[in-house]
Design an enzyme around this catalytic site. Structure first.
Site, mmCIF file in Angstrom:
data_model
loop_
_atom_site.group_PDB
_atom_site.id
_atom_site.type_symbol
_atom_site.label_atom_id
_atom_site.label_comp_id
_atom_site.label_asym_id
_atom_site.label_seq_id
_atom_site.Cartn_x
_atom_site.Cartn_y
_atom_site.Cartn_z
ATOM 1 N N GLU A 72 0.880 -1.174 0.000
ATOM 2 C CA GLU A 72 0.000 0.000 0.000
ATOM 3 C C GLU A 72 0.914 1.220 0.000
ATOM 4 O OE1 GLU A 72 -3.508 2.494 2.273
ATOM 5 O OE2 GLU A 72 -2.495 0.897 3.363
ATOM 6 N N ASP A 116 5.265 4.566 3.446
ATOM 7 C CA ASP A 116 5.001 6.003 3.596
ATOM 8 C C ASP A 116 6.240 6.646 4.197
ATOM 9 O OD1 ASP A 116 3.749 8.622 4.301
ATOM 10 O OD2 ASP A 116 1.877 7.550 3.933
ATOM 11 N N ASP A 137 -2.826 12.151 -2.550
ATOM 12 C CA ASP A 137 -2.982 13.573 -2.874
ATOM 13 C C ASP A 137 -3.011 13.689 -4.397
ATOM 14 O OD1 ASP A 137 -2.670 16.305 -3.378
ATOM 15 O OD2 ASP A 137 -1.327 16.597 -1.677
ATOM 16 N N LYS A 158 -2.373 20.932 -9.131
ATOM 17 C CA LYS A 158 -1.624 21.974 -9.824
ATOM 18 C C LYS A 158 -0.612 21.369 -10.795
ATOM 19 C CE LYS A 158 -2.040 25.455 -6.190
ATOM 20 N NZ LYS A 158 -1.315 26.338 -5.241
ATOM 21 N N ASP A 178 -11.133 9.524 -3.728
ATOM 22 C CA ASP A 178 -12.329 10.373 -3.733
ATOM 23 C C ASP A 178 -12.180 11.498 -4.747
ATOM 24 O OD1 ASP A 178 -10.239 11.417 -1.915
ATOM 25 O OD2 ASP A 178 -11.636 13.077 -1.651
#
Length: 237
Positions: A63, A88, A137, A141, A173
């Site tokens: 993950e 992470d 994320d 931009k 999402d």
């Protein structure tokens, strides 16, 4: 400058982070190499995760950008015959998942603290069976394009470490991230096995996608936000 309660909250937050960093160092299911070690291929586990870390020959599932490790831990509970590794750079976040895995004696869970851009330094070719990217994320931009976890450079890194039969899951999402990734995959002529812009509003959505929810995901659903999902394979170059 911080004032009053703001300063107090900042101080408490910093102390909690330091405490979690220290506790991570004592966890047997957490690996925290330096960037220099990663860049110099000095991690020592590349090609040996099954033998030296998990101590079995079960499939390895990553993950990426695992956050608190909620998805990693819950997938591990659901599929005990697979090994799950949350990746992470923010160790204070995945501390919760690592601690939960130890408390619940989950032997098929681990966490790797490193930058995702170095993922091909951590795993050998054909070492990984699946990759999950959950709620990344979207980096909307244009100047942040290089940080999107499904851009072409990242996909090529995943391609290197995945087995030929390996799959990538993107659950988000962000309609922007969903559309961007679909467009890129079509342009690269990759194999899209499943895609839907509303997995909870669709019959026949994969059970592993709808049966596990992160804390923030449940909040999104409460306010009527749609959750999207793509499952795809990457062609061997």
């Amino acid at each position: 400058m911080f004032q009053g309660n703001e300063k107090k909250k900042y101080t408490v937050g910093s102390k909690n982070k330091l405490k979690r960093f220290k506790e991570n160092e004592t966890f047997g299911n957490v690996i925290q190499p330096t960037r220099e070690e990663m860049e110099n291929d000095a991690l020592g586990l590349k090609g040996n995760w099954n033998k030296d870390f998990f101590k079995n020959d079960h499939p390895i599932v990553l993950e990426l950008g695992c956050g608190k490790g909620e998805y990693t831990v819950n997938l591990a509970k659901k599929y005990p015959q697979k090994n799950f590794l949350g990746v992470d750079i923010k160790g204070a976040r995945f501390w919760r998942g690592a601690k939960t895995a130890l408390e619940e004696n989950l032997k098929n869970v681990g966490f790797l603290r490193t930058q995702i851009e170095l993922i091909d330094r951590a795993f050998a070719p054909d070492e990984v069976d699946e990759i999950w990217i959950t709620f990344p994320d979207p980096q909307i931009k244009f100047k942040r394009t290089k940080h999107r976890l499904t851009n072409s450079e990242f996909l090529d890194k995943y391609r290197l470490i995945l087995k030929k039969s390996g799959v990538v899951h993107l659950k988000t999402d962000s309609e922007f991230m969903h559309g961007y990734t679909l467009g890129l995959l079509h342009g690269m002529e990759e194999d899209i096995e499943y895609a839907h812009h509303d997995v909870y509003g669709s019959e026949g959505s994969p059970e592993e996608v709808t049966s596990i929810q992160t804390f923030y995901e449940s909040q999104y659903l409460e306010i009527g936000k749609k959750i999207t999902y793509i499952r795809f394979k990457l062609r061997t170059k």
